[in-house]
Design a protein around this motif. Sequence first.
Motif, PDB file in Angstrom:
ATOM      1  N   GLY A  39      -4.492 -91.219 -78.638  1.00 51.88           N
ATOM      2  CA  GLY A  39      -4.238 -92.569 -77.935  1.00 51.88           C
ATOM      3  C   GLY A  39      -4.813 -92.456 -76.669  1.00 51.88           C
ATOM      4  N   ASP A  40      -5.371 -93.382 -76.351  1.00 56.02           N
ATOM      5  CA  ASP A  40      -6.139 -93.588 -75.011  1.00 56.02           C
ATOM      6  C   ASP A  40      -5.420 -94.654 -74.079  1.00 56.02           C
ATOM      7  N   ARG A  41      -4.428 -95.229 -74.732  1.00 50.09           N
ATOM      8  CA  ARG A  41      -4.044 -96.418 -74.024  1.00 50.09           C
ATOM      9  C   ARG A  41      -2.584 -96.243 -73.616  1.00 50.09           C
ATOM     10  N   THR A  42      -2.089 -95.194 -73.935  1.00 43.97           N
ATOM     11  CA  THR A  42      -0.595 -95.026 -73.455  1.00 43.97           C
ATOM     12  C   THR A  42      -0.646 -93.592 -72.694  1.00 43.97           C
ATOM     13  N   ILE A  43       0.193 -93.263 -71.760  1.00 44.40           N
ATOM     14  CA  ILE A  43       0.616 -92.000 -70.958  1.00 44.40           C
ATOM     15  C   ILE A  43       2.058 -91.872 -71.073  1.00 44.40           C
ATOM     16  N   ALA A  44       2.430 -90.770 -71.195  1.00 50.67           N
ATOM     17  CA  ALA A  44       3.890 -90.441 -71.100  1.00 50.67           C
ATOM     18  C   ALA A  44       4.314 -89.076 -70.234  1.00 50.67           C
ATOM     19  N   THR A  45       5.014 -89.125 -69.299  1.00 52.01           N
ATOM     20  CA  THR A  45       5.625 -87.880 -69.047  1.00 52.01           C
ATOM     21  C   THR A  45       6.938 -87.626 -69.274  1.00 52.01           C
ATOM     22  N   VAL A  46       7.509 -86.535 -69.226  1.00 49.56           N
ATOM     23  CA  VAL A  46       8.950 -86.004 -69.572  1.00 49.56           C
ATOM     24  C   VAL A  46       9.376 -85.145 -68.308  1.00 49.56           C
ATOM     25  N   SER A  47      10.651 -85.527 -67.943  1.00 48.00           N
ATOM     26  CA  SER A  47      11.248 -84.896 -66.868  1.00 48.00           C
ATOM     27  C   SER A  47      12.968 -84.699 -67.281  1.00 48.00           C
ATOM     28  N   ARG A  48      13.471 -83.827 -66.621  1.00 46.69           N
ATOM     29  CA  ARG A  48      15.063 -83.855 -66.828  1.00 46.69           C
ATOM     30  C   ARG A  48      15.528 -83.489 -65.665  1.00 46.69           C
ATOM     31  N   ASP A  49      16.844 -84.016 -65.121  1.00 46.30           N
ATOM     32  CA  ASP A  49      17.586 -83.929 -64.116  1.00 46.30           C
ATOM     33  C   ASP A  49      19.056 -83.409 -64.712  1.00 46.30           C
ATOM     34  N   GLY A  50      19.279 -82.362 -64.795  1.00 47.34           N
ATOM     35  CA  GLY A  50      20.644 -81.790 -65.425  1.00 47.34           C
ATOM     36  C   GLY A  50      20.933 -82.243 -66.748  1.00 47.34           C
ATOM     37  N   SER A  51      21.864 -83.195 -67.093  1.00 45.84           N
ATOM     38  CA  SER A  51      21.973 -83.509 -68.485  1.00 45.84           C
ATOM     39  C   SER A  51      21.222 -84.883 -68.795  1.00 45.84           C
ATOM     40  N   VAL A  52      20.287 -85.193 -68.059  1.00 44.05           N
ATOM     41  CA  VAL A  52      19.595 -86.433 -68.338  1.00 44.05           C
ATOM     42  C   VAL A  52      18.174 -86.303 -68.471  1.00 44.05           C
ATOM     43  N   LEU A  53      17.613 -86.654 -69.567  1.00 45.95           N
ATOM     44  CA  LEU A  53      16.247 -86.610 -70.005  1.00 45.95           C
ATOM     45  C   LEU A  53      15.492 -87.861 -69.741  1.00 45.95           C
ATOM     46  N   ARG A  54      14.451 -87.717 -69.147  1.00 44.52           N
ATOM     47  CA  ARG A  54      13.605 -89.192 -68.738  1.00 44.52           C
ATOM     48  C   ARG A  54      12.327 -88.828 -69.505  1.00 44.52           C
ATOM     49  N   VAL A  55      11.869 -90.001 -70.287  1.00 42.95           N
ATOM     50  CA  VAL A  55      10.455 -90.193 -70.783  1.00 42.95           C
ATOM     51  C   VAL A  55      10.045 -91.392 -70.142  1.00 42.95           C
ATOM     52  N   ASP A  56       9.185 -91.151 -69.142  1.00 40.34           N
ATOM     53  CA  ASP A  56       8.326 -92.571 -68.834  1.00 40.34           C
ATOM     54  C   ASP A  56       6.769 -92.693 -69.610  1.00 40.34           C
ATOM     55  N   VAL A  57       6.923 -94.073 -69.965  1.00 42.68           N
ATOM     56  CA  VAL A  57       5.726 -94.356 -70.629  1.00 42.68           C
ATOM     57  C   VAL A  57       4.869 -95.583 -70.221  1.00 42.68           C
ATOM     58  N   VAL A  58       3.876 -95.438 -69.915  1.00 37.45           N
ATOM     59  CA  VAL A  58       2.951 -96.471 -69.560  1.00 37.45           C
ATOM     60  C   VAL A  58       1.788 -96.770 -70.438  1.00 37.45           C
TER      61      VAL A  58
END
Length: 88
Positions: A39-58
């Motif tokens: 897919g070329d219309r969506t970008i995601a990044t994954v990060s973690r700070d301790g016990s919190v997982l974050r997924v940014d989707v644009v």
Amino acid sequence: MPDAPGAPHGVLLEFAYNDADFASRVERSVRQEVGEIEGDRTIATVSRDGSVLRVDVVADDLVALRAGLNTWCSLVEVAERCSAASEP
């Protein structure tokens, strides 16, 4: 949010766990999918700070954002189940 010129729509997903080790296992499981999903219309990044997982989707549009969110939520859910099953 990831820097994606022309991608005006975005959502930050946060998954909070009781244990940083569990969050780390889930992160390692889903991180390998960044850049691998078609897919070329969506970008995601994954990060973690301790016990919190974050997924940014644009995404370029709302349809692509919905599809991206469905994909990443499913990936996290599967990683959670597998991580829970591997605990003693």
